[in-house]
Design an enzyme around this catalytic site. Structure first.
Site, PDB file in Angstrom:
ATOM      1  N   PHE A 112      -1.145  -8.126   4.997  1.00  0.00           N
ATOM      2  CA  PHE A 112       0.208  -7.577   4.895  1.00  0.00           C
ATOM      3  C   PHE A 112       0.277  -6.236   4.169  1.00  0.00           C
ATOM      4  CE2 PHE A 112       0.576 -12.320   4.185  1.00  0.00           C
ATOM      5  CZ  PHE A 112       0.580 -12.618   5.540  1.00  0.00           C
ATOM      6  N   CYS A 113      -0.734  -5.390   4.323  1.00  0.00           N
ATOM      7  CA  CYS A 113      -0.774  -4.088   3.642  1.00  0.00           C
ATOM      8  C   CYS A 113      -0.537  -4.248   2.142  1.00  0.00           C
ATOM      9  CB  CYS A 113       0.241  -3.119   4.240  1.00  0.00           C
ATOM     10  SG  CYS A 113      -0.167  -2.584   5.911  1.00  0.00           S
ATOM     11  N   ALA A 114      -1.019  -5.361   1.607  1.00  0.00           N
ATOM     12  CA  ALA A 114      -0.957  -5.619   0.161  1.00  0.00           C
ATOM     13  C   ALA A 114      -2.236  -6.372  -0.202  1.00  0.00           C
ATOM     14  CB  ALA A 114       0.280  -6.421  -0.196  1.00  0.00           C
ATOM     15  N   HIS A 154       0.808  -1.218   0.000  1.00  0.00           N
ATOM     16  CA  HIS A 154       0.000   0.000   0.000  1.00  0.00           C
ATOM     17  C   HIS A 154       0.845   1.273   0.000  1.00  0.00           C
ATOM     18  CE1 HIS A 154      -3.598  -2.365   1.901  1.00  0.00           C
ATOM     19  NE2 HIS A 154      -3.316  -2.738   0.667  1.00  0.00           N
TER      20      HIS A 154
END
Length: 455
Positions: A375-377, A129
């Protein structure tokens, strides 16, 4: 390199000393164990060398750039020398700027604010992100996840061929995935970008701690990374690269340090002349200790030798992957396939387990710290898991398998400070949990899976 080559690898490079290596944590089943920090992809422990350097400097702390006293002059020299050390570590060109920031996220938001008017940005959905989201004021083309490095290059080439050939354009790409650990074809993507008149910024947050990164050799225009993933403490980051867009942009922050002169105008307003150096985007009192810590980490990794560090990490990667391959219920997530080169970041799901439950059991019963979630993805993990997000299931619920009520994964990550015992304990724990189940009951509390201690 096979797992049987352990002795030769140990002769090449031992784990680098890190803070927290002797910390013990309680187990829910009783007793204590040395904590196995296997969440390097989120934040790596600080190198002992870095901490010692910071502690040695701390008594001499002073304001930078504008102080006449001895400590201020000393701190200014240390701060600017840190900038030169980072530039050397990154293989920067002579006219590149190194701007100290708070993190990779901060660096890429800074660059996003410096984009020329009308700039079009190209970014793969596979990005963290930090590199997926900052481009809100630009025209953004999101590219689908490729399944091979070659497909990544072809996808970018086709997208760039369809763009306005006369306007500015920027490609943003990761060097190593924070989900799969796979290395991306950065040099080839840079060549494709430049062939179509675009620039490219490299998110090296996961690459720089594991492999050498050279702005010059990779031919990227900018590189961004975070200190807290490079074995330095929190709160420091770097944006390094071409100066022109940065020099022409409004300062990222307005204030002292960014301004060269400030004067009142006859109409009563204020006239400001901004610096055109890196100081333009470093307003306020800078994080001198953070910059020094990043530079210390750069020196430590360089002196340890990336050849040795990479060789040892490959050994650990193969050890983990071989152990996971022996458990049929485990599925390792990958874009490019098993043979793709990677850093020490591996994500997986376990059949019949909610990922939060599994990660909680690793922590509570084995003293192993990993990551679970997206995982901020989020787009990438959802693509790899092949499902819609759905509703978060209760931990330990048998119907809450990934792809059903829960769409999460587990990530294990390691690096220069990881001892063999930590990965060996992890592999053993995975096998025991899958075979025998958890030894404790767990419940969901505030969205997290935790041991149930109410009994």
């Amino acid at each position: 390199m096979s797992v049987s080559s352990a002795a030769s690898v140990q002769d090449i490079c031992s784990p680098l000393p890190v803070l927290g290596g002797d910390v013990t944590v309680p187990l829910v089943t009783g007793g204590e164990v040395a904590y196995a920090a296997l969440d390097y992809a989120a934040s790596a422990p600080a190198l002992q060398r870095v901490w010692d350097d910071v502690a040695a400097y701390a008594p001499y702390y002073g304001s930078v750039h504008r102080g006449a006293g001895y400590l201020s002059q000393l701190s200014t020299d240390l701060f600017e020398n840190a900038r030169r050390t980072v530039a050397e570590f990154l293989g920067c060109r002579d006219d590149d700027q190194v701007v100290f920031t708070r993190s990779t996220t901060d660096s890429l938001n800074l660059l996003a604010g410096a984009l020329p008017a009308g700039c079009q940005v190209f970014v793969f959905e596979t990005e963290h992100h930090a590199s997926l989201l900052p481009w809100r004021d630009a025209r953004v083309t999101y590219l689908d996840a490729p399944r091979t490095p070659g497909e990544a290059v072809r996808t970018l080439e086709h997208a760039l061929a369809d763009r306005d050939p006369y306007g500015p354009a920027l490609v943003c790409v990761t060097g190593a995935s924070n989900v799969t650990g796979e290395l991306w074809p950065v040099r080839e993507l840079a060549a494709a970008a430049h062939a179509h008149g675009a620039r490219i910024v490299l998110d090296a947050a996961q690459l720089a701690p594991h492999h050498p990164v050279s702005v010059r050799d990779l031919d990227v225009d900018w590189v961004a990374f975070s200190g807290h993933k490079l074995y330095a403490p929190f709160g420091s980051g770097v944006l390094a690269g071409r100066a022109d867009w940065l020099r022409e942009a409004e300062p990222y922050l307005a204030g002292g340090g960014a301004s060269r002169t400030v004067a009142r105008r006859e109409d009563g307003g204020v006239e400001v002349e901004w610096h055109d150096s890196a100081a333009r985007h470093e307003a306020g009192s800078p994080n001198v200790i953070g910059a020094y810590a990043v530079a210390s980490a750069c020196k430590a990794l360089t002196e340890a030798g990336f050849d040795s560090l990479v060789a040892r990490e490959r050994y650990l990667i193969e050890k983990v992957r071989a152990g996971l391959a022996e458990v049929p219920e485990v599925r390792v997530l990958s874009l490019f396939g098993d043979d793709a080169p990677r850093v020490g970041v591996i994500s997986f799901v376990v059949e019949g387990w909610n990922s939060s439950h599994f990660a909680a059991a690793l922590s509570a019963e084995y003293g192993i710290g990993v990551r679970d979630g997206l995982f901020c993805a989020h787009p990438l993990v959802r693509t790899l898991l092949g499902g819609d997000p759905g509703t978060q299931g209760e931990c330990g619920s048998p119907e809450a398998a990934p792809g059903e009520k829960s769409l999460n994964a587990i990530r294990v990550s390691f690096g220069a400070g990881t001892p063999d015992e930590h990965v060996e304990r992890f592999v053993t724990a995975v096998r025991e949990l899958v075979t025998d189940g958890a030894r404790w009951n767990y419940r969901t509390e505030n969205g997290r899976c935790v041991p149930d201690t109410s009994a």
